[in-house]
Design a protein around this motif. Sequence first.
Motif, mmCIF file in Angstrom:
data_model
loop_
_atom_site.group_PDB
_atom_site.id
_atom_site.type_symbol
_atom_site.label_atom_id
_atom_site.label_comp_id
_atom_site.label_asym_id
_atom_site.label_seq_id
_atom_site.Cartn_x
_atom_site.Cartn_y
_atom_site.Cartn_z
ATOM 1 N N HIS A 275 40.596 -67.253 30.215
ATOM 2 C CA HIS A 275 41.908 -67.511 30.803
ATOM 3 C C HIS A 275 42.329 -66.269 31.591
ATOM 4 O O HIS A 275 41.604 -65.274 31.641
ATOM 5 N N HIS A 277 45.994 -63.997 33.298
ATOM 6 C CA HIS A 277 47.455 -63.827 33.339
ATOM 7 C C HIS A 277 47.779 -62.586 34.160
ATOM 8 O O HIS A 277 46.944 -61.688 34.310
ATOM 9 N N HIS A 316 39.059 -63.748 31.674
ATOM 10 C CA HIS A 316 38.410 -63.009 30.594
ATOM 11 C C HIS A 316 38.330 -63.865 29.340
ATOM 12 O O HIS A 316 39.174 -64.749 29.114
ATOM 13 N N GLN A 331 49.791 -55.397 26.060
ATOM 14 C CA GLN A 331 49.936 -56.027 27.381
ATOM 15 C C GLN A 331 51.335 -55.764 27.917
ATOM 16 O O GLN A 331 52.305 -55.746 27.153
ATOM 17 N N THR A 372 42.645 -62.769 23.529
ATOM 18 C CA THR A 372 44.002 -62.556 24.009
ATOM 19 C C THR A 372 43.985 -62.127 25.457
ATOM 20 O O THR A 372 43.116 -61.424 25.881
HETATM 21 FE FE LIG Z 1 44.229 -62.774 27.803
#
Ligand SMILES: [Fe+2]
Length: 372
Positions: A275, A277, A316, A331, A372
């Motif tokens: 995914h 972000h 990733h 993050q 994550t």
């Molecule tokens: Fe992630």
Amino acid sequence: MSLTDDRLDTAARLVDVSDRPAATPQPWDPIKIPRARIESEIDRLAAAPRPANGRRASRIVHPAATAPGLGLAPGVSVTIEVLKPGEETAPLRENAHRVEIGIRGSGRITVQGDEIALAHLDVANIPSMQGFRFRNDGDDVWARLSYSNAPLLEKLGVHYAEDLPESWEPKPRTSDAPATYTRGTAPDIAIGDEGARLRGYEFLVDIEVVESRALHWPWAEVGQHLSREPGDGRRTIMALYNPATQRRQGATHSFFVTASFMPPGAPPRRRGRGHRHSSVAINYHFAGRGESVVDGRTIEWEAGDLLLSAPGWLEHAHYQGPEGLGVYTVQDHPLHIGMESLVWQEQLDGPVLALGSEEGQTGFVGPREAGT
Ligand SMILES: [Fe+2]
């Protein structure tokens, strides 16, 4: 640079951006700082003469970083900070904030009126503009990874810091008295009927205070809430939440911190697409071994390694090996929620969601297998 008065009106350039193509993210490359490199830097810092302010520190700088604002990711620095037994740092306060992770030894953090005994793998936050100092009261070298939003503030030209006098003593907190605000009497006028309002100047400068404290997440306690045996039903990822960040879901106003733990023997994650972000993810691995696939590149990691594992908007996925994994992920997710810029794509053939300003990613209600 300062401009003479006769250039003030003409020095700005006018750049024609008519018909410019839509912007696309420009992520940095993923990068790994192996355990051995971190450990040798801790040893080097410990062996050097004590600096005048006591801060033995080495900021980890990504090769794509440009000054001002050197960091491991755009807007995020990770600094290896070291104190020898008996040493303490000169007190400081700054408008950057920090996440501290203990990676060797132990020591004490004094922040305003709070005292935190930071053990190995404990996490603490240091809020902005509160005086703090570190003291090694143990027998071993104390080393921390200190995450900061200082590079972003440096880019903005507004990283403000004050050396406090050596005589600085933390003040006890006195927050019992209810605050009174002049903003309460600020003019409040409806404009139209869609919600737009006019407010007085005091509305801007007498802002409701949300108390921001240094908080402590001891690994000895946090770890009990994470999976210890395959199939025990406990969560494999939990957020270290600071209520002062409210809906921005952070440990600080810029950073979330998650603790992930998968015990040895946990079923391997199914291979597939990852995914992505707009927030960047930095992983500190403290247990296990495995690999990450980032933008098609495979990066192997083991306990003690630090990774820029998810540069903003790069696909990733993370895969633990038979030894399982233990990882802290930091993050700049809360920062993006505050800016309404947190775009998230869980499935590469699925929608791009603006988390926090439209319906979020749903479906995570149990132990999570994805990275994550
Ligand atoms: Fe992630």
